[in-house]
Scaffold this motif. Structure first.
Motif, PDB file in Angstrom:
ATOM      1  N   VAL A   8       0.852  -1.184   0.000  1.00  0.00           N
ATOM      2  CA  VAL A   8       0.000   0.000   0.000  1.00  0.00           C
ATOM      3  C   VAL A   8       0.891   1.238   0.000  1.00  0.00           C
ATOM      4  CG1 VAL A   8      -1.714   1.330   1.294  1.00  0.00           C
ATOM      5  CG2 VAL A   8      -1.874  -1.175   1.212  1.00  0.00           C
ATOM      6  N   LEU A   9       0.663   2.117  -0.979  1.00  0.00           N
ATOM      7  CA  LEU A   9       1.401   3.379  -1.039  1.00  0.00           C
ATOM      8  C   LEU A   9       0.636   4.493  -0.344  1.00  0.00           C
ATOM      9  CD1 LEU A   9       2.699   3.239  -4.726  1.00  0.00           C
ATOM     10  CD2 LEU A   9       3.967   2.722  -2.629  1.00  0.00           C
ATOM     11  N   THR A  10      -0.647   4.632  -0.698  1.00  0.00           N
ATOM     12  CA  THR A  10      -1.502   5.637  -0.067  1.00  0.00           C
ATOM     13  C   THR A  10      -2.917   5.094   0.039  1.00  0.00           C
ATOM     14  OG1 THR A  10      -2.005   6.686  -2.198  1.00  0.00           O
ATOM     15  CG2 THR A  10      -0.170   7.607  -0.929  1.00  0.00           C
ATOM     16  N   ASN A  11      -3.662   5.630   0.977  1.00  0.00           N
ATOM     17  CA  ASN A  11      -5.072   5.287   1.158  1.00  0.00           C
ATOM     18  C   ASN A  11      -5.765   6.572   1.612  1.00  0.00           C
ATOM     19  OD1 ASN A  11      -7.560   4.188   1.681  1.00  0.00           O
ATOM     20  ND2 ASN A  11      -6.795   2.500   2.940  1.00  0.00           N
ATOM     21  N   GLU A  12      -6.490   7.208   0.678  1.00  0.00           N
ATOM     22  CA  GLU A  12      -7.013   8.547   0.940  1.00  0.00           C
ATOM     23  C   GLU A  12      -8.520   8.607   0.725  1.00  0.00           C
ATOM     24  OE1 GLU A  12      -5.009  10.890  -1.936  1.00  0.00           O
ATOM     25  OE2 GLU A  12      -3.007  10.560  -1.103  1.00  0.00           O
ATOM     26  N   PRO A  13      -9.249   9.300   1.595  1.00  0.00           N
ATOM     27  CA  PRO A  13     -10.693   9.470   1.383  1.00  0.00           C
ATOM     28  C   PRO A  13     -10.966  10.454   0.255  1.00  0.00           C
ATOM     29  CG  PRO A  13      -9.974  10.722   3.297  1.00  0.00           C
ATOM     30  CD  PRO A  13      -8.781   9.934   2.843  1.00  0.00           C
ATOM     31  N   LEU A  14     -12.021  10.175  -0.527  1.00  0.00           N
ATOM     32  CA  LEU A  14     -12.468  11.091  -1.570  1.00  0.00           C
ATOM     33  C   LEU A  14     -13.805  11.728  -1.211  1.00  0.00           C
ATOM     34  CD1 LEU A  14     -11.573   9.080  -4.818  1.00  0.00           C
ATOM     35  CD2 LEU A  14     -10.305  10.970  -3.784  1.00  0.00           C
ATOM     36  N   THR A  15     -14.707  10.935  -0.636  1.00  0.00           N
ATOM     37  CA  THR A  15     -15.990  11.441  -0.151  1.00  0.00           C
ATOM     38  C   THR A  15     -16.280  10.742   1.173  1.00  0.00           C
ATOM     39  OG1 THR A  15     -17.416   9.750  -1.159  1.00  0.00           O
ATOM     40  CG2 THR A  15     -16.795  11.624  -2.551  1.00  0.00           C
ATOM     41  N   GLU A  16     -17.487  10.877   1.648  1.00  0.00           N
ATOM     42  CA  GLU A  16     -17.859  10.260   2.926  1.00  0.00           C
ATOM     43  C   GLU A  16     -17.713   8.746   2.897  1.00  0.00           C
ATOM     44  OE1 GLU A  16     -21.784   9.923   5.856  1.00  0.00           O
ATOM     45  OE2 GLU A  16     -21.716  11.433   4.267  1.00  0.00           O
ATOM     46  N   ASP A  17     -17.960   8.117   1.734  1.00  0.00           N
ATOM     47  CA  ASP A  17     -17.899   6.658   1.675  1.00  0.00           C
ATOM     48  C   ASP A  17     -17.073   6.123   0.504  1.00  0.00           C
ATOM     49  OD1 ASP A  17     -19.622   7.433  -0.318  1.00  0.00           O
ATOM     50  OD2 ASP A  17     -21.137   5.910   0.096  1.00  0.00           O
ATOM     51  N   ILE A  18     -16.252   6.970  -0.107  1.00  0.00           N
ATOM     52  CA  ILE A  18     -15.391   6.562  -1.221  1.00  0.00           C
ATOM     53  C   ILE A  18     -13.943   6.866  -0.854  1.00  0.00           C
ATOM     54  CG2 ILE A  18     -14.822   6.882  -3.660  1.00  0.00           C
ATOM     55  CD1 ILE A  18     -17.563   5.803  -3.448  1.00  0.00           C
ATOM     56  N   TYR A  19     -13.049   5.912  -1.124  1.00  0.00           N
ATOM     57  CA  TYR A  19     -11.637   6.168  -0.869  1.00  0.00           C
ATOM     58  C   TYR A  19     -10.784   5.666  -2.027  1.00  0.00           C
ATOM     59  CZ  TYR A  19     -11.759   1.304   0.924  1.00  0.00           C
ATOM     60  OH  TYR A  19     -11.931  -0.046   1.067  1.00  0.00           O
ATOM     61  N   LYS A  20      -9.565   6.186  -2.100  1.00  0.00           N
ATOM     62  CA  LYS A  20      -8.624   5.890  -3.188  1.00  0.00           C
ATOM     63  C   LYS A  20      -7.444   5.120  -2.621  1.00  0.00           C
ATOM     64  CE  LYS A  20      -6.114   9.295  -4.780  1.00  0.00           C
ATOM     65  NZ  LYS A  20      -5.636  10.503  -5.511  1.00  0.00           N
ATOM     66  N   LEU A  21      -7.276   3.883  -3.099  1.00  0.00           N
ATOM     67  CA  LEU A  21      -6.218   3.003  -2.614  1.00  0.00           C
ATOM     68  C   LEU A  21      -5.181   2.818  -3.716  1.00  0.00           C
ATOM     69  CD1 LEU A  21      -5.294   1.066  -0.303  1.00  0.00           C
ATOM     70  CD2 LEU A  21      -6.613  -0.731  -1.458  1.00  0.00           C
ATOM     71  N   LYS A  22      -3.933   3.164  -3.418  1.00  0.00           N
ATOM     72  CA  LYS A  22      -2.857   3.054  -4.391  1.00  0.00           C
ATOM     73  C   LYS A  22      -1.891   1.966  -3.961  1.00  0.00           C
ATOM     74  CE  LYS A  22       0.279   5.991  -7.099  1.00  0.00           C
ATOM     75  NZ  LYS A  22       0.751   7.388  -7.303  1.00  0.00           N
ATOM     76  N   LEU A  23      -1.602   1.027  -4.885  1.00  0.00           N
ATOM     77  CA  LEU A  23      -0.789  -0.145  -4.582  1.00  0.00           C
ATOM     78  C   LEU A  23       0.419  -0.221  -5.510  1.00  0.00           C
ATOM     79  CD1 LEU A  23      -3.691  -2.760  -4.365  1.00  0.00           C
ATOM     80  CD2 LEU A  23      -2.599  -1.577  -2.446  1.00  0.00           C
ATOM     81  N   GLN A  24       1.570  -0.562  -4.946  1.00  0.00           N
ATOM     82  CA  GLN A  24       2.787  -0.747  -5.738  1.00  0.00           C
ATOM     83  C   GLN A  24       2.796  -2.162  -6.303  1.00  0.00           C
ATOM     84  OE1 GLN A  24       5.069   1.792  -6.092  1.00  0.00           O
ATOM     85  NE2 GLN A  24       6.187   0.590  -7.608  1.00  0.00           N
ATOM     86  N   THR A  25       2.613  -2.283  -7.609  1.00  0.00           N
ATOM     87  CA  THR A  25       2.601  -3.585  -8.268  1.00  0.00           C
ATOM     88  C   THR A  25       3.003  -3.411  -9.726  1.00  0.00           C
ATOM     89  OG1 THR A  25       1.186  -5.432  -8.962  1.00  0.00           O
ATOM     90  CG2 THR A  25       0.083  -3.345  -8.471  1.00  0.00           C
ATOM     91  N   PRO A  26       4.307  -3.318 -10.004  1.00  0.00           N
ATOM     92  CA  PRO A  26       4.807  -2.955 -11.336  1.00  0.00           C
ATOM     93  C   PRO A  26       4.334  -3.852 -12.470  1.00  0.00           C
ATOM     94  CG  PRO A  26       6.562  -2.792  -9.709  1.00  0.00           C
ATOM     95  CD  PRO A  26       5.407  -3.443  -9.023  1.00  0.00           C
ATOM     96  N   VAL A  27       4.279  -5.162 -12.256  1.00  0.00           N
ATOM     97  CA  VAL A  27       3.910  -6.068 -13.344  1.00  0.00           C
ATOM     98  C   VAL A  27       2.462  -5.846 -13.764  1.00  0.00           C
ATOM     99  CG1 VAL A  27       3.659  -8.477 -14.022  1.00  0.00           C
ATOM    100  CG2 VAL A  27       5.613  -7.783 -12.637  1.00  0.00           C
ATOM    101  N   ILE A  28       1.560  -5.734 -12.799  1.00  0.00           N
ATOM    102  CA  ILE A  28       0.152  -5.502 -13.125  1.00  0.00           C
ATOM    103  C   ILE A  28      -0.028  -4.119 -13.736  1.00  0.00           C
ATOM    104  CG2 ILE A  28      -2.159  -5.221 -12.154  1.00  0.00           C
ATOM    105  CD1 ILE A  28      -1.504  -7.434 -10.176  1.00  0.00           C
ATOM    106  N   ALA A  29       0.644  -3.124 -13.199  1.00  0.00           N
ATOM    107  CA  ALA A  29       0.522  -1.764 -13.727  1.00  0.00           C
ATOM    108  C   ALA A  29       0.973  -1.688 -15.180  1.00  0.00           C
ATOM    109  CB  ALA A  29       1.330  -0.794 -12.873  1.00  0.00           C
ATOM    110  N   ALA A  30       1.990  -2.456 -15.529  1.00  0.00           N
ATOM    111  CA  ALA A  30       2.527  -2.412 -16.889  1.00  0.00           C
ATOM    112  C   ALA A  30       1.619  -3.118 -17.891  1.00  0.00           C
ATOM    113  CB  ALA A  30       3.917  -3.041 -16.919  1.00  0.00           C
ATOM    114  N   GLY A  31       0.832  -4.094 -17.427  1.00  0.00           N
ATOM    115  CA  GLY A  31       0.070  -4.908 -18.364  1.00  0.00           C
ATOM    116  C   GLY A  31      -1.426  -4.679 -18.391  1.00  0.00           C
ATOM    117  N   VAL A  32      -1.954  -3.864 -17.492  1.00  0.00           N
ATOM    118  CA  VAL A  32      -3.407  -3.735 -17.392  1.00  0.00           C
ATOM    119  C   VAL A  32      -3.975  -2.913 -18.544  1.00  0.00           C
ATOM    120  CG1 VAL A  32      -3.351  -1.655 -15.935  1.00  0.00           C
ATOM    121  CG2 VAL A  32      -5.306  -3.223 -15.806  1.00  0.00           C
ATOM    122  N   GLN A  33      -5.129  -3.355 -19.050  1.00  0.00           N
ATOM    123  CA  GLN A  33      -5.880  -2.612 -20.051  1.00  0.00           C
ATOM    124  C   GLN A  33      -6.988  -1.827 -19.359  1.00  0.00           C
ATOM    125  OE1 GLN A  33      -7.432  -5.464 -22.809  1.00  0.00           O
ATOM    126  NE2 GLN A  33      -5.429  -6.210 -23.447  1.00  0.00           N
TER     127      GLN A  33
END
Length: 244
Positions: A8-33
């Motif tokens: 986990v790199l960051t975990n930040e709230p966006l609204t009262e019930d929505i949050y943004k989770l950022k994960l370090q995963t180079p292989v998936i990041a490079a290949g995702v459509q």
């Protein structure tokens, strides 16, 4: 597809019930459509949870998550440095088409469109919600090539009305549409696109247990028979899926 332990790199709230989770995963990041998803292992729970990939850059993926049960509550408590098992990328993503692009995201469904928006030369991305308090696209730092618009049921920001009403007013020949949101919204859009002979692609939302097509738990109906949202989708041609 690969299974990795992602930090986990960051975990930040966006609204009262929505949050943004950022994960370090180079292989998936490079290949995702754009439009594909990942399956996350939630500490203390046996079943994984599926989430669309909202962004992928610099070896990391970003997920936009709505708190709606104990599993997503547990993920919301993760902090920088925690490790999460991630399986992905999974499913079939969007296939960009020629012409001007209109992206329509109802609520949390907008998360399925933001990676596509980043990768297109230009597009209009419209997020719909009940009120301005539910909107969060401004917090994603999307590039200037993305024309961000909003539609709210109560008219508190942007277009006054829902996304089907927005599309009725702004669809023009030569466009193609990508959309994700509640089934009634997609059903209304499907009817509108067929009437105007405008091509589109829909990312469907469904509960998934395995994410691989083995459990048959996310079956949907299409013109050619039953399909699995996790394996055959989640992105389908707009005219192919049966929504009513």
């Amino acid at each position: 597809m690969i299974e990795v332990s992602a930090a986990v790199l960051t975990n930040e709230p966006l609204t009262e019930d929505i949050y943004k989770l950022k994960l370090q995963t180079p292989v998936i990041a490079a290949g995702v459509q754009a439009g594909q998803f990942v399956h996350l292992e939630v500490p203390g729970f046996s079943l994984r949870r599926p989430f669309t990939v909202a962004d992928a850059e610099n070896g990391a993926i970003t997920l936009i998550i709505r708190r709606q049960g104990r599993g997503t509550e547990a993920l919301e408590q993760t902090k920088a440095g925690d490790a999460i098992q991630v399986l992905g990328p999974l499913g079939n993503g969007f296939r960009p088409m020629p012409g001007r692009t209109l992206l329509l995201g109802g609520g949390i469904g907008a998360a399925a469109l933001t990676l596509l928006a980043r990768r297109l030369d230009r597009c209009t991305l419209v997020m719909g919600g009940r009120s301005a308090a539910e909107l969060w696209l401004d917090d994603l730092d999307l590039p200037a090539t993305v024309d961000i618009q909003y539609a709210t049921d109560d008219g508190s920001r942007g277009f006054a009305g829902n996304l089907v009403q927005y599309a009725k007013e702004y669809l023009t020949p030569g466009m193609w549409v990508a959309a994700c949101g509640p089934q009634p919204m997609l059903a209304g859009l499907q009817s509108l696109l067929l009437q105007q002979d405008i091509p589109g692609q829909f990312a469907l939302e469904a509960r998934m247990a395995c994410g691989l097509g083995a459990c048959m738990g996310c079956t949907c109906k299409t013109k050619s028979g039953h399909a699995l949202v996790c394996k055959d989708g989640p992105v389908f041609a707009a005219e192919e899926v049966a929504l009513t």
